[in-house]
Write a protein that holds these residues in place. Structure first.
Motif: not given
Length: 389
Positions: A182-193
């Protein structure tokens, strides 16, 4: 043969022939331009910026080369738009496996977000099954062409959305049917894991594997959260870990607590040099953190990220690093073994790939190079076949 005795830089052909392992490659970022054109026509999608394959490929590379991760991600609107049918997903996945195998990749983990392929009525399960079917078909085509490859899927959740737990559960259901993690992706800024802790807690309870895009455009807090709050097995990119490394005027290197932790724990870093240049995470190949981190013996791996947008391949990535840092086949083998050690398949299967495929492959390349050098030194033919029998 050790790196102390094998100091010659490989040619591009040797790099292509060398067995390579790829851990960070996006399915929707690796389409053939001609395939995008075909699928757009079949789907009635009329918003491509170019309709001639060569021009379209050039547009993707130029649009992605912006220095901004957010602008880079916008290019995916076109590829995702043409990947909404079962037939399209099978084709794209099969061609992905073929293209990687032709480039010398022997094992790959290719990621994609099932939630982005539902616009034409497919279910999440149908998306996964279509991609898996394509990978198996591509492996067979590659084998018929004389290339060995194994492709596993990573299911990605989009960090700006709210379906991470659902996708994590999907990855767990298919973990014995072609999905490795599994993975999470997309813009990091404003969307913390940390927004997706429920998904990561679920995966840990199920003893499943996951990686997290972290430390690409955002800094050390993203890496810290991915490791300490979420428990990631690997870091997607992780280039900003160098922000915690200090080099004194006399060359002395001092690691901060987080940088030391990442090295001590052997956390794999999925580095993608060309992509990092495009998104502004690095300024040049020669100044890319991969050089320093390799010297400091981090668990560094080399990857493509998005072959279409970056106009790249594993051969091109290594060729850039060979030119920038003078790497040899021994260095390539070190990166490749690092990657295979860090893969999300069982230990015995990783070990078999290292001992039965990777190490013999590099040994053969080195032996062939030494034979040619010896033959040249003695004015002999450089064709090993002339000396057989």
């Amino acid at each position: 043969m050790t790196s102390e005795t094998f100091t010659t830089q490989p040619t591009e052909e040797q790099i292509r022939r060398a067995p390579k392992v790829l851990l960070h490659d996006h399915l929707d970022g690796g389409l053939r331009p001609a395939t995008v054109v075909d699928l757009a026509r079949d789907a009635g999608y009329d918003r491509l910026p170019e309709t001639e394959p060569e021009a379209l490929g050039r547009w993707f590379r130029e649009a992605a080369d912006s220095g901004s991760l957010e602008r880079y991600l916008e290019t995916f609107a076109h590829t995702v738009a043409v990947m909404q049918s079962r037939e399209a997903l099978v084709r794209v996945a099969a061609e992905c496996a073929e293209d990687l195998a032709a480039d010398g990749v022997v094992y790959a983990e290719v990621r994609y977000a099932p939630e982005q392929h539902l616009e034409a009525g497919l279910t999440l399960e149908e998306v996964v099954e279509a991609v898996n079917e394509g990978f198996r078909e591509g492996e067979l085509r590659a084998a018929a062409a004389g290339h060995r490859i194994r492709v596993a899927a990573l299911l990605t959740a989009m960090r700006h959305a709210a379906r991470a737990l659902e996708i994590a559960e999907l990855a767990n259901r298919y973990r014995d049917s072609g999905v490795a993690g599994f993975d999470i992706a997309g813009a990091e800024a404003g969307h913390p894991p940390t927004r997706h802790l429920d998904a990561f807690e679920y995966l840990k309870r199920e003893n499943n594997h996951f990686t997290i895009h972290a430390g690409e455009s955002f800094g050390l807090p993203s890496i810290w959260q991915a490791l300490q709050w979420c428990g990631a097995d690997r870091l997607g990119h992780g280039v900003r870990i160098v922000d915690d490394v200090t080099i004194a005027d006399d060359g002395t290197v001092e690691l901060g607590r987080l940088a030391a932790y990442v090295r001590d724990k052997r956390v794999p870093l999925e580095m993608c040099p060309t992509s990092n240049l495009q998104t502004g995470a690095a300024t040049s190949y020669a100044e890319h953190p991969i050089g320093l981190l390799r010297t400091l013996h981090y668990r560094v791996t080399v990857n493509t990220d998005n072959r279409l947008m970056s106009g790249t391949s594993m051969t091109r990535e290594f060729a850039h690093l060979v030119e920038a840092f003078g790497y040899t086949l021994d260095d390539m083998q070190w990166f490749t073994v690092n990657a295979m050690k860090s893969a999300f398949i069982p230990f015995d299967e990783r070990l078999a790939m290292i001992n039965d495929v990777i190490k013999p492959g590099y040994a053969e390349l080195k032996s062939a190079w030494l034979f040619r050098q010896t033959a040249a030194d003695h004015s002999l033919t450089s064709d090993p076949a002339a000396y057989q029998g």
